[in-house]
Design an enzyme around this catalytic site. Structure first.
Site, PDB file in Angstrom:
ATOM      1  N   HIS A  24       0.811  -1.226   0.000  1.00  0.00           N
ATOM      2  CA  HIS A  24       0.000   0.000   0.000  1.00  0.00           C
ATOM      3  C   HIS A  24       0.846   1.279   0.000  1.00  0.00           C
ATOM      4  O   HIS A  24       0.347   2.340  -0.394  1.00  0.00           O
ATOM      5  CB  HIS A  24      -0.948  -0.006   1.204  1.00  0.00           C
ATOM      6  CG  HIS A  24      -2.157   0.861   1.051  1.00  0.00           C
ATOM      7  ND1 HIS A  24      -2.237   1.891   0.144  1.00  0.00           N
ATOM      8  CD2 HIS A  24      -3.353   0.853   1.707  1.00  0.00           C
ATOM      9  CE1 HIS A  24      -3.423   2.476   0.250  1.00  0.00           C
ATOM     10  NE2 HIS A  24      -4.109   1.865   1.179  1.00  0.00           N
ATOM     11  N   ASP A  69     -10.397  -4.318 -18.090  1.00  0.00           N
ATOM     12  CA  ASP A  69     -10.705  -5.301 -19.123  1.00  0.00           C
ATOM     13  C   ASP A  69      -9.401  -5.879 -19.683  1.00  0.00           C
ATOM     14  O   ASP A  69      -8.576  -5.151 -20.219  1.00  0.00           O
ATOM     15  CB  ASP A  69     -11.507  -4.615 -20.238  1.00  0.00           C
ATOM     16  CG  ASP A  69     -11.863  -5.546 -21.389  1.00  0.00           C
ATOM     17  OD1 ASP A  69     -11.537  -6.749 -21.322  1.00  0.00           O
ATOM     18  OD2 ASP A  69     -12.460  -5.058 -22.360  1.00  0.00           O
TER      19      ASP A  69
END
Length: 459
Positions: A170, A382
């Site tokens: 993170h 995608d």
């Protein structure tokens, strides 16, 4: 290696190939890049997982190919542009984190599961069965220093679909930065030679001033002793997801005395319900930490392509007694006030505070954190076979944090999914309090109570 898995939802086996390291496809600079003074705070020094479920798509040409091979090759090519992700973190004096860009690579796992996507249920939502096998924690890979900064697992499904799971250090990126990388990966997987948005480092724009001079108190980093043993052990945790669709949102708005955003409304309601559920001492303070993006609020502005952490953690504070006994408007105004604090000067002060206070961890005891990822774009990534049926965080962080995730339920209604982790008894109380808000009339002239079946169905 193979392992047999069983849950109340689905039973299946996962076979994993040995983990491998994927390095950039071309030579990249060997250099040292400093993280910002927002990136390297103690509270971000952990690995955060995200998961994407993709159905088979016969219309897309790429769906006929092996998603593992497509994504493996795309990772190598994407790392040419995002080469710091292929490096390793080291710590300089003053706990300053630096990326050694050495091209060692990101961790990659190829896997197969003997399960179809439809066996996971009509509406995919956290908690996910067998998550530890869908994003396997390779021994030695989960640290902060000298460990891979990304771990990616692609699991083929029997139906021709696949699961893409990614685990991020993170300190390197926030949700928007991670989505930027994943989007680039998807573009290259679909045949692009470079990302549509070129990554930008420029972490210095969120560094402390010289000399540092904090101008805010930053109570979100107060050291709060756990005098009442309010932190519940992880093995006593229960996770459930709550869906707030159009009916639930409309019902909650009837409790709001003033105009507010959906984020502010949900945060006020969840904070109050959660506090009632955990039953702290009435005189003790409880905190609501609202992760707030500073993109568009800083000067100089955060540039397009920046993929570091660009958010603050403003906090609303109240005694438990005042929060639970006052109308919801009390919590709402505290949340609004906290979020209004986040300005360019607030961020300068926060960076200064990090440097002058040893890069501390945000408060955990009697604190609740919410992060809105509805607009981050996980659901648009995608890889060549279309968009995922679920994309985003794997769930809530045990005890302290929840995400607001865009979600379409089995009825086709768009709404907000909120995974919550609590101890068993507290979770039962929390459910009761949420249902009260959804079903009860806030005033004598209110409309017919809205249905809360969708909340029950998400439990």
């Amino acid at each position: 290696m193979a392992s047999s898995l069983s849950t109340s939802l689905v039973t299946f086996k996962v076979k994993r190939q040995d983990p491998e390291l994927i390095s950039p496809a071309k030579p990249t600079p060997h250099e040292f890049k400093y993280l910002s003074d927002i990136d390297d705070q103690d509270g971000l020094r952990f690995q955060i997982p995200v998961i994407q479920f993709y159905p088979k798509n016969d219309v897309c040409l790429a769906s006929a190919k092996d998603p593992v091979d497509i994504i493996r090759k795309a990772i190598a090519n994407t790392l040419v542009f995002y080469y710091p992700f292929a490096g390793r973190l080291v710590e300089a004096p003053g706990r300053k984190l630096v990326v050694e860009c050495n091209g060692k690579g990101v961790m990659f796992i190829e896997a197969d599961a003997d399960v179809r996507l439809d066996e996971f249920g009509d509406a995919l939502r956290p908690p996910f069965p067998c998550l530890e096998e869908l994003i396997f924690d390779v021994p030695g890979s989960g640290g902060v220093l000298n460990c891979p900064l990304l771990l990616i697992q692609v699991t083929r499904l029997q139906c021709g679909g696949f699961i893409f799971a990614i685990r991020l250090n993170h300190t390197m990126s926030d949700a928007q930065g991670l989505v930027q990388f994943m989007t680039a990966l998807g573009e290259i997987a679909r045949g692009a030679v470079s990302p549509s948005i070129i990554p930008v480092w420029q972490r210095h724009i969120l560094n402390a001033r010289d000399p540092p001079l904090p101008t805010f108190s930053h109570h979100e980093y107060d050291v709060v002793p756990d005098t009442k043993n309010t932190v519940v052990p992880l093995d006593d945790m229960v996770q459930r997801s709550f869906f707030f669709g159009p009916q639930e949102v409309a019902a909650l708005r009837k409790h709001m005395p003033s105009q507010c955003t959906t984020f502010e409304m949900l945060t006020a309601c969840l904070w109050r319900c959660r506090t009632i559920a955990i039953s702290p001492d009435p005189e003790e303070e409880v905190q609501m930490i609202c992760i707030t993006s500073v993109r568009g609020k800083s000067n100089p502005p955060i540039p397009e392509g920046f993929y570091g952490n660009a958010f603050a953690l403003p906090v609303a504070v109240s005694t438990a007694e005042k929060l639970c006994n006052n109308p919801l408007g009390y919590a709402l105004e505290l949340v609004k006030k906290a979020r209004r604090q986040v300005t360019d000067e607030y961020m300068r002060s926060l960076a200064d505070f990090m440097v002058t206070n040893g890069r501390p961890h945000f408060a955990v005891v009697r604190a609740y954190i919410v992060s809105d990822v509805r607009h981050a774009g996980f659901g648009d990534v995608d890889f060549g076979s279309g968009k995922p049926v679920y994309g985003g965080p794997v769930g809530g962080t045990p005890w302290i944090a929840s995400f607001y995730i865009p979600f379409k339920n089995s009825k086709g209604e768009d709404g907000v999914l909120v995974p919550v982790c609590l101890g068993g008894p507290a979770m039962k109380k929390f459910v009761v309090e949420i249902e009260k808000l959804i079903s009860n009339k806030p005033s004598a002239d209110s409309e017919t109570p809205m249905s809360h079946n969708s909340i029950k169905s998400a439990l």
